[in-house]
Design a protein around this motif. Structure first.
Motif, mmCIF file in Angstrom:
data_model
loop_
_atom_site.group_PDB
_atom_site.id
_atom_site.type_symbol
_atom_site.label_atom_id
_atom_site.label_comp_id
_atom_site.label_asym_id
_atom_site.label_seq_id
_atom_site.Cartn_x
_atom_site.Cartn_y
_atom_site.Cartn_z
ATOM 1 N N UNK A 44 0.821 -1.210 0.000
ATOM 2 C CA UNK A 44 0.000 0.000 0.000
ATOM 3 C C UNK A 44 0.853 1.256 0.000
ATOM 4 N N UNK A 45 2.069 1.174 0.564
ATOM 5 C CA UNK A 45 2.934 2.339 0.615
ATOM 6 C C UNK A 45 3.897 2.468 -0.533
ATOM 7 N N UNK A 46 3.898 1.494 -1.460
ATOM 8 C CA UNK A 46 4.852 1.513 -2.568
ATOM 9 C C UNK A 46 4.375 2.423 -3.689
ATOM 10 N N UNK A 47 5.312 3.131 -4.298
ATOM 11 C CA UNK A 47 4.967 4.030 -5.398
ATOM 12 C C UNK A 47 4.492 3.262 -6.621
ATOM 13 N N UNK A 48 5.148 2.140 -6.913
ATOM 14 C CA UNK A 48 4.782 1.313 -8.069
ATOM 15 C C UNK A 48 4.758 -0.146 -7.615
ATOM 16 N N UNK A 49 3.697 -0.567 -6.925
ATOM 17 C CA UNK A 49 3.665 -1.922 -6.367
ATOM 18 C C UNK A 49 3.630 -2.988 -7.449
ATOM 19 N N UNK A 50 4.345 -4.053 -7.215
ATOM 20 C CA UNK A 50 4.346 -5.185 -8.148
ATOM 21 C C UNK A 50 3.003 -5.884 -8.104
ATOM 22 N N UNK A 51 2.664 -6.567 -9.190
ATOM 23 C CA UNK A 51 1.444 -7.342 -9.235
ATOM 24 C C UNK A 51 1.543 -8.595 -8.375
ATOM 25 N N UNK A 52 0.401 -9.196 -8.095
ATOM 26 C CA UNK A 52 0.376 -10.369 -7.228
ATOM 27 C C UNK A 52 1.089 -11.553 -7.851
ATOM 28 N N UNK A 53 0.956 -11.730 -9.142
ATOM 29 C CA UNK A 53 1.638 -12.859 -9.790
ATOM 30 C C UNK A 53 3.139 -12.743 -9.606
ATOM 31 N N UNK A 54 3.681 -11.544 -9.790
ATOM 32 C CA UNK A 54 5.127 -11.342 -9.630
ATOM 33 C C UNK A 54 5.567 -11.642 -8.205
ATOM 34 N N UNK A 55 4.782 -11.211 -7.229
ATOM 35 C CA UNK A 55 5.150 -11.442 -5.836
ATOM 36 C C UNK A 55 5.147 -12.925 -5.503
ATOM 37 N N UNK A 56 4.157 -13.655 -6.007
ATOM 38 C CA UNK A 56 4.118 -15.091 -5.728
ATOM 39 C C UNK A 56 5.212 -15.837 -6.493
ATOM 40 N N UNK A 57 5.525 -15.395 -7.702
ATOM 41 C CA UNK A 57 6.607 -16.031 -8.455
ATOM 42 C C UNK A 57 7.922 -15.904 -7.702
ATOM 43 N N UNK A 58 8.257 -14.686 -7.286
ATOM 44 C CA UNK A 58 9.541 -14.512 -6.617
ATOM 45 C C UNK A 58 9.547 -15.179 -5.246
ATOM 46 N N UNK A 59 8.445 -15.088 -4.506
ATOM 47 C CA UNK A 59 8.398 -15.697 -3.178
ATOM 48 C C UNK A 59 8.563 -17.208 -3.252
ATOM 49 N N UNK A 60 7.875 -17.853 -4.192
ATOM 50 C CA UNK A 60 7.991 -19.309 -4.313
ATOM 51 C C UNK A 60 9.405 -19.691 -4.734
ATOM 52 N N UNK A 61 9.995 -18.900 -5.637
ATOM 53 C CA UNK A 61 11.361 -19.195 -6.078
ATOM 54 C C UNK A 61 12.362 -19.024 -4.933
ATOM 55 N N UNK A 62 12.135 -18.055 -4.055
ATOM 56 C CA UNK A 62 13.012 -17.895 -2.895
ATOM 57 C C UNK A 62 12.904 -19.089 -1.952
ATOM 58 N N UNK A 63 11.678 -19.589 -1.772
ATOM 59 C CA UNK A 63 11.509 -20.791 -0.956
ATOM 60 C C UNK A 63 12.182 -21.979 -1.634
ATOM 61 N N UNK A 64 12.051 -22.072 -2.956
ATOM 62 C CA UNK A 64 12.657 -23.186 -3.694
ATOM 63 C C UNK A 64 14.178 -23.143 -3.649
ATOM 64 N N UNK A 65 14.757 -21.976 -3.465
ATOM 65 C CA UNK A 65 16.209 -21.887 -3.325
ATOM 66 C C UNK A 65 16.671 -22.623 -2.071
ATOM 67 N N UNK A 66 15.816 -22.633 -1.051
ATOM 68 C CA UNK A 66 16.124 -23.333 0.198
ATOM 69 C C UNK A 66 15.694 -24.794 0.153
ATOM 70 N N UNK A 67 14.701 -25.104 -0.683
ATOM 71 C CA UNK A 67 14.100 -26.438 -0.724
ATOM 72 C C UNK A 67 14.317 -27.061 -2.106
ATOM 73 N N UNK A 68 15.356 -27.865 -2.283
ATOM 74 C CA UNK A 68 15.635 -28.450 -3.602
ATOM 75 C C UNK A 68 14.477 -29.271 -4.161
ATOM 76 N N UNK A 69 13.635 -29.817 -3.299
ATOM 77 C CA UNK A 69 12.528 -30.632 -3.801
ATOM 78 C C UNK A 69 11.594 -29.804 -4.680
ATOM 79 N N UNK A 70 11.560 -28.480 -4.463
ATOM 80 C CA UNK A 70 10.723 -27.603 -5.277
ATOM 81 C C UNK A 70 11.341 -27.312 -6.636
ATOM 82 N N UNK A 71 12.569 -27.748 -6.833
ATOM 83 C CA UNK A 71 13.224 -27.627 -8.138
ATOM 84 C C UNK A 71 13.447 -29.012 -8.757
ATOM 85 N N UNK A 72 12.700 -29.993 -8.303
ATOM 86 C CA UNK A 72 12.868 -31.371 -8.763
ATOM 87 C C UNK A 72 11.680 -31.784 -9.623
ATOM 88 N N UNK A 73 11.978 -32.369 -10.779
ATOM 89 C CA UNK A 73 10.936 -32.832 -11.697
ATOM 90 C C UNK A 73 11.060 -34.348 -11.881
#
Length: 255
Positions: A44-73
């Motif tokens: 709410x305080x950001x001048x140009x807030x990112x969209x929700x899709x972008x926030x979830x993409x980066x957040x999940x990728x940050x979690x996956x950096x810690x959790x290799x199973x999230x990068x496993x196919x």
């Protein structure tokens, strides 16, 4: 009753092929309500807030950096195996209108955990408005629907069943949502292994999130931990990046 035959457009043929490729994936899902008050305050305080899709993409990728199973196919060739990707690759479902027809196109974002949130958001926004010919992932993926059916099936099989190609074509996770159109609990399908969906922000400052995953790769307990960590990352790293981007300008009020 006599109707009218209609040609299947290339974007719809892409979805038909995607559903065929997803049919044999043993998906299960877990949903949870996340409390995101710190994220909402930062946004709410950001001048140009990112969209929700972008926030979830980066957040999940940050979690996956810690959790290799999230990068496993799961890959079948040359023998059934698990294949761990070095970084995350996100596929974001982009709703578009092409030639008067509503369709969905997948935008690929490689290593979103290493990108600024603004850059992730810019890639998604560009995919919504640019011509298909101007988006590299769209050009690449739209080659397949133009092939005869046997060659389409072969190209999808190659992309799905070799671990390295899975990362190139289908990514390590996908993000899809209908929140912009009024929300609802979406349970989309994909060749896998992970797909994240989110709803609208509720008045009590919560958001409902669903993760579907290939049960061959992991079980429910790790995904429950991932949802807990996802909430933390949204409220800390992502919120901090929104605050660092700069506050909204203060309007002068005349007297």
């Amino acid at each position: 009753m006599r109707g009218k035959p209609k040609t299947i457009s290339l974007p719809r043929r892409l979805i038909c092929d995607l559903m065929h490729a997803s049919a044999d994936v043993p998906f299960v899902s877990l949903s949870r309500t996340l409390h995101i008050r710190p994220l909402l305050e930062a946004r709410a305080g950001a001048a140009a807030p990112a969209g929700w899709a972008a926030m979830f993409v980066k957040a999940f990728a940050l979690v996956a950096r810690e959790e290799p199973i999230l990068r496993t196919v799961y890959a079948k060739w040359p023998r059934p195996m698990f294949y761990e990707l070095p970084t995350s690759v996100a596929l974001v479902a982009i709703a578009r209108v092409e030639d008067g027809e509503e369709c969905v196109m997948p935008q690929r974002i490689a290593a979103p955990e290493a990108l600024p949130l603004a850059a992730v958001d810019a890639e998604i926004r560009r995919a919504k408005t640019a011509r298909i010919a101007d988006v590299p992932m769209f050009r690449k993926i739209m080659r397949a629907p133009r092939l005869p059916l046997p060659l389409r099936r072969l190209s999808w099989a190659i992309g799905l069943n070799f671990g390295r190609q899975r990362g190139n074509w289908f990514g390590s996770f996908a993000v899809s949502s209908v929140a912009a159109y009024g929300g609802g609990e979406l349970h989309p399908v994909t060749p896998g292994p992970y797909i994240v969906s989110y709803g609208v922000v509720e008045p009590d400052q919560t958001i409902h999130v669903v993760i579907r995953w290939d049960h061959r790769v992991t079980d429910a307990a790790p995904i429950a931990r991932v949802l807990t960590r996802l909430e933390q990352v949204l409220n800390t790293e992502i919120a901090a990046e929104l605050r660092a981007a700069g506050p909204k300008p203060i309007r002068a009020v005349g007297t």
